[in-house]
Write an enzyme that holds these catalytic residues in place. Structure first.
Site, PDB file in Angstrom:
ATOM      1  N   GLY A 141     -10.392   0.740   8.260  1.00  0.00           N
ATOM      2  CA  GLY A 141      -9.979   0.412   8.678  1.00  0.00           C
ATOM      3  C   GLY A 141      -7.758   1.005   8.293  1.00  0.00           C
ATOM      4  N   CYS A 142      -6.716   0.267   7.488  1.00  0.00           N
ATOM      5  CA  CYS A 142      -5.730   1.116   7.106  1.00  0.00           C
ATOM      6  C   CYS A 142      -5.546   1.487   5.799  1.00  0.00           C
ATOM      7  CB  CYS A 142      -4.775  -0.412   7.329  1.00  0.00           C
ATOM      8  SG  CYS A 142      -3.937  -0.759   8.700  1.00  0.00           S
ATOM      9  N   ALA A 143      -6.922   1.371   5.226  1.00  0.00           N
ATOM     10  CA  ALA A 143      -6.909   2.336   4.104  1.00  0.00           C
ATOM     11  C   ALA A 143      -7.541   3.292   3.925  1.00  0.00           C
ATOM     12  CB  ALA A 143      -8.610   1.388   2.997  1.00  0.00           C
ATOM     13  N   ALA A 144      -7.913   3.420   5.439  1.00  0.00           N
ATOM     14  CA  ALA A 144      -8.705   5.280   5.445  1.00  0.00           C
ATOM     15  C   ALA A 144      -7.633   6.009   5.492  1.00  0.00           C
ATOM     16  CB  ALA A 144      -9.107   4.691   7.211  1.00  0.00           C
TER      17      ALA A 144
END
Length: 384
Positions: free
Chosen positions: A151-154
């Site tokens: 997700g956004c941590a990627a």
């Protein structure tokens, strides 16, 4: 403790440099005023409409970019059509962004030894990395590392994995690509407040950046890194995967996530000789205003050091894994001083925290001769 201390605490890490990123934004623009009007019309009888509208206003997102016109975005389609659009738009929009990122790094496609691709808004197999190798001039022995579920941590995770590759293979260069079309996850049948909020928060973007294994160029000289999963939060940010596509789900505890993460972030920076407030810059994933507010109130980070993240959130919304690259691009435009120290931070499902400390460096990559993995190994006497 965060991640592996064997990585996070090393002070003798080989020098690798995250070069100035490139960003591609779709041409269809949706303002916050349009979003609020649309929500009011589509959900006129919703019992919590006023709450949802207030939450959308409080995001501070003034506009977002969409890969399709609004009427197409709102159309209720199944997963097949959504994924067809993802593939077509990715093949259309990734190449110019990659070309700009390579130019920023002073390299060509033939100089790239690994491609790290991140996305959580569509699926392709073979991966888009294989298509890029076949169509965009990359070497056929380039390593592929597609990451689909962070997700956004990627975005921050991809930077760390690219750095890992370059450190493991002397002189190697890695390309990172983030392709996020969040509007393809719009589901008109989802009426819970968290879905209405996400409909007013997320935007679309493509980003790319090169990690140079010779440590030269303009950008962030990457240092210690860490990964951490906050216990008991695995279902706080998630997808329900249905015939209609990905249905985004947010737990009510998500706004307080940063308070849970802050001790780990502070511990990581302090273990490496710094404190959050003393850092010169912050490249922080713009998940929402509360992420940045927590860095200020709980982490002690001065508001003026969060300006780039605030501006990305305001002008593009939450563009998932592409966000950290847009923040870094804005920082690069301001030309930080050589030696400025900062933190790259991403947050996503898990709840996953991905961190990197780095030092700003200003060198013109176009005056440098690329050092490939082969020539670097030869110079070091490694003839294997």
């Amino acid at each position: 403790m965060i991640g592996s201390n064997r990585v996070a605490d090393k002070s003798d890490l080989p020098a690798v440099l995250l070069c100035t990123p490139a960003i591609g934004l779709p041409e269809h623009v949706l303002s916050q005023a349009d979003t609020l009007d649309l929500a009011a019309r589509l959900h006129a009888g919703h019992p919590e409409l006023r709450l949802a509208l207030r939450l959308i206003e409080n995001t501070g997102v003034r506009k977002r970019h969409l890969v399709r016109p609004l009427d197409e975005t709102l159309r209720d389609t199944g997963f097949t059509e959504r994924n067809r659009v993802f593939e077509a738009e990715a093949k259309k929009r990734v190449p110019p962004v990659v070309a700009e990122a390579l130019t920023n790094a002073g390299l060509s496609a033939q100089d790239i030894d690994a491609i790290v691709l991140v996305s959580c808004t569509g699926f392709m197999m073979p991966s888009l990395t294989a298509w890029m190798i076949n169509e965009l001039g990359f070497r056929h022995d380039a390593v592929q590392l597609p990451i689909a579920q962070l997700g956004c941590a990627a975005g921050a995770a991809a930077i760390n994995r690219a750095a890992d590759h370059c450190r493991a293979h002397t002189g190697a260069n890695a390309l990172v690509v983030a392709c996020e079309f969040c509007s393809l996850c719009y589901q008109p049948g989802d009426h819970d407040v968290s879905s209405l909020l996400s409909n007013g928060l997320f935007g679309d973007a493509v980003a790319a950046a090169v990690v140079r294994g010779d440590g030269r160029g303009t950008g962030v000289r990457l240092g210690p890194q860490a990964s951490h999963v906050i216990p008991g939060t695995s279902d706080w940010i998630s997808y329900d995967v249905k015939d209609t596509g990905f249905h985004f789900r947010l737990n009510k505890g998500v706004p307080g996530t940063m308070r849970l993460a802050m001790p780990h972030i502070s511990s990581f920076t302090e273990r490496n000789g710094h404190s959050l407030p003393s850092l010169d810059f912050h490249v922080t994933h713009t998940g929402g205003p509360r992420v940045l507010d927590a860095l200020r109130t709980d982490g002690g980070v001065p508001e003026e050091k969060l300006w780039a993240s605030r501006r990305t959130l305001t002008e593009h919304g939450n563009i998932a894994s592409a966000a950290v690259f847009d923040v870094l691009r804005r920082l690069s435009d301001e030309k930080p001083a050589d030696g400025a120290r900062g933190l790259i931070a991403g947050f996503g499902p898990g709840i996953t925290v991905e961190l990197t400390l780095g030092t700003w460096q200003n060198d013109d990559p176009h005056t440098l001769t690329p050092i490939t993995r082969t020539t670097a190994a030869t110079a070091a006497g490694d003839t294997r």
